[in-house]
Design an enzyme around this catalytic site. Structure first.
Site, PDB file in Angstrom:
ATOM      1  N   SER A 104       0.729   1.219  -9.944  1.00  0.00           N
ATOM      2  CA  SER A 104       2.189   1.350 -10.063  1.00  0.00           C
ATOM      3  C   SER A 104       2.898   0.162  -9.409  1.00  0.00           C
ATOM      4  O   SER A 104       3.962  -0.256  -9.868  1.00  0.00           O
ATOM      5  CB  SER A 104       2.675   2.681  -9.483  1.00  0.00           C
ATOM      6  OG  SER A 104       2.525   2.726  -8.092  1.00  0.00           O
ATOM      7  N   ASN A 105       2.312  -0.398  -8.369  1.00  0.00           N
ATOM      8  CA  ASN A 105       2.905  -1.613  -7.773  1.00  0.00           C
ATOM      9  C   ASN A 105       2.767  -2.807  -8.716  1.00  0.00           C
ATOM     10  O   ASN A 105       3.680  -3.631  -8.811  1.00  0.00           O
ATOM     11  CB  ASN A 105       2.271  -1.927  -6.415  1.00  0.00           C
ATOM     12  CG  ASN A 105       2.914  -1.117  -5.305  1.00  0.00           C
ATOM     13  OD1 ASN A 105       4.059  -1.367  -4.936  1.00  0.00           O
ATOM     14  ND2 ASN A 105       2.195  -0.139  -4.788  1.00  0.00           N
ATOM     15  N   ARG A 161     -22.259  -9.147  -0.956  1.00  0.00           N
ATOM     16  CA  ARG A 161     -20.803  -9.124  -0.906  1.00  0.00           C
ATOM     17  C   ARG A 161     -20.258 -10.552  -0.977  1.00  0.00           C
ATOM     18  O   ARG A 161     -19.245 -10.814  -1.617  1.00  0.00           O
ATOM     19  CB  ARG A 161     -20.374  -8.457   0.403  1.00  0.00           C
ATOM     20  CG  ARG A 161     -18.907  -8.530   0.649  1.00  0.00           C
ATOM     21  CD  ARG A 161     -18.534  -7.772   1.900  1.00  0.00           C
ATOM     22  NE  ARG A 161     -17.447  -8.449   2.579  1.00  0.00           N
ATOM     23  CZ  ARG A 161     -16.755  -7.928   3.572  1.00  0.00           C
ATOM     24  NH1 ARG A 161     -17.029  -6.734   4.000  1.00  0.00           N
ATOM     25  NH2 ARG A 161     -15.799  -8.601   4.139  1.00  0.00           N
ATOM     26  N   HIS A 219       1.254  -2.320   2.173  1.00  0.00           N
ATOM     27  CA  HIS A 219       0.614  -1.215   2.882  1.00  0.00           C
ATOM     28  C   HIS A 219       1.627  -0.086   3.055  1.00  0.00           C
ATOM     29  O   HIS A 219       2.783  -0.349   3.417  1.00  0.00           O
ATOM     30  CB  HIS A 219       0.107  -1.699   4.254  1.00  0.00           C
ATOM     31  CG  HIS A 219      -0.681  -0.660   4.972  1.00  0.00           C
ATOM     32  ND1 HIS A 219      -2.022  -0.417   4.703  1.00  0.00           N
ATOM     33  CD2 HIS A 219      -0.318   0.233   5.913  1.00  0.00           C
ATOM     34  CE1 HIS A 219      -2.434   0.582   5.472  1.00  0.00           C
ATOM     35  NE2 HIS A 219      -1.422   0.992   6.208  1.00  0.00           N
ATOM     36  N   ASP A 257      -5.060  -5.574   7.957  1.00  0.00           N
ATOM     37  CA  ASP A 257      -3.652  -5.124   8.090  1.00  0.00           C
ATOM     38  C   ASP A 257      -2.949  -5.713   9.322  1.00  0.00           C
ATOM     39  O   ASP A 257      -1.986  -5.135   9.821  1.00  0.00           O
ATOM     40  CB  ASP A 257      -3.556  -3.578   8.143  1.00  0.00           C
ATOM     41  CG  ASP A 257      -3.959  -2.924   6.830  1.00  0.00           C
ATOM     42  OD1 ASP A 257      -3.820  -3.568   5.774  1.00  0.00           O
ATOM     43  OD2 ASP A 257      -4.422  -1.771   6.868  1.00  0.00           O
TER      44      ASP A 257
HETATM   45  C1  GAR Z   1      -0.006   2.024  -2.622  1.00  0.00           C
HETATM   46  O1  GAR Z   1       0.656   3.043  -1.913  1.00  0.00           O
HETATM   47  C2  GAR Z   1      -0.415   0.911  -1.675  1.00  0.00           C
HETATM   48  O2  GAR Z   1       0.521   0.655  -0.655  1.00  0.00           O
HETATM   49  C3  GAR Z   1      -1.685   1.487  -1.100  1.00  0.00           C
HETATM   50  O3  GAR Z   1      -2.340   2.063  -2.207  1.00  0.00           O
HETATM   51  C4  GAR Z   1      -1.345   2.516  -3.152  1.00  0.00           C
HETATM   52  C5  GAR Z   1      -1.677   1.934  -4.498  1.00  0.00           C
HETATM   53  O4  GAR Z   1      -0.850   2.476  -5.496  1.00  0.00           O
HETATM   54  N1  GAR Z   1      -2.470   0.486  -0.445  1.00  0.00           N
HETATM   55  C6  GAR Z   1      -3.205   0.731   0.640  1.00  0.00           C
HETATM   56  O5  GAR Z   1      -3.303   1.833   1.135  1.00  0.00           O
HETATM   57  C7  GAR Z   1      -3.913  -0.483   1.207  1.00  0.00           C
HETATM   58  N2  GAR Z   1      -4.454  -0.201   2.500  1.00  0.00           N
HETATM   59  P1  GAR Z   1      -0.724   1.790  -6.923  1.00  0.00           P
HETATM   60  O6  GAR Z   1      -2.159   1.547  -7.435  1.00  0.00           O
HETATM   61  O7  GAR Z   1      -0.009   2.817  -7.763  1.00  0.00           O
HETATM   62  O8  GAR Z   1       0.043   0.513  -6.773  1.00  0.00           O
END
Ligand code: GAR
Length: 197
Positions: A14-15, A67, A111, A152
């Protein structure tokens, strides 16, 4: 020349969608998303990339002996696409120091908490919101930050807060935070590229 962005994803994306929408609305300081890269072939973000006509690649750790080999393949794909900025958007792998140094100062992450609170290894997705509720916090939020070698821990570029209510479920809090993430990431990229951050 416009800046080339890669968006690295693992899940729903979604981001990524908010960044694609901002680009379409000419609200990304002229930057262009040139590559979407996922470690997970099932990521819905890949469909979003395809629908937007953006090149999408899957590079799975399990296809590499180590990795370090996997990270090298990711880095080579970013270089081949001539990427200027690497945007982690729900990307659930943690890069080693070697990778971070290769793209030093050019990797951003979003984050879902007010860093430095509720950040670091193990804090991702719903787990962050569960911990915020367990901590009886009155507010939470989202942070866009530079990626450095500590998980982070890099300098924060932008943060925004949301209220936390006692009756919230982790899912409700996650949705409230996601809503601000979708404005915050494009805004941070825009301000950074315009040089106002
Ligand atoms: C978001 O809330 C992002 O901030 C989080 O995962 C989600 C992804 O959502 N990221 C973390 O927790 C990183 N440590 P999305 O796939 O719908 O963008």
């Amino acid at each position: 020349m416009s800046a080339g962005l890669a968006v690295l994803v693992s899940g729903s994306g979604s981001n990524l969608q908010s960044l694609l929408d901002a680009q379409k609305a000419d609200a990304l300081a002229g930057a262009k998303i040139v590559l979407v890269l996922s470690d997970n072939p099932k990521s819905y973000a890949l469909t979003r990339a395809e629908q937007a006509g953006v090149q999408a690649l899957v590079i799975r750790p399990k296809d590499y002996a180590t990795r370090a080999d996997w990270e090298r393949a990711v880095g080579d794909a970013l270089d081949a696409a001539r990427v200027d900025w690497v945007l982690l958007a729900g990307f659930l792998r943690i890069f080693s120091g070697d990778f971070v140094r290769r793209f030093a100062g050019r990797i951003l992450n979003i984050h879902p908490s007010l860093l430095p609170k509720y950040g670091g290894e193990g804090f991702y997705g719903l787990k962050v919101h569960e911990a915020v509720l367990a901590g009886n916090e009155k507010e939470s939020g989202a942070s866009v930050h530079f990626v450095t070698e500590g998980c982070d821990e890099g300098p924060v570029i932008l943060q925004e807060k949301v209220a936390v209510y006692p009756e919230d479920t982790p899912e409700q809090l996650q949705q409230r935070v996601l809503k601000i993430e979708h404005k915050l990431y494009p805004k941070a990229v825009r301000e950074l590229l315009k040089g106002s951050k």
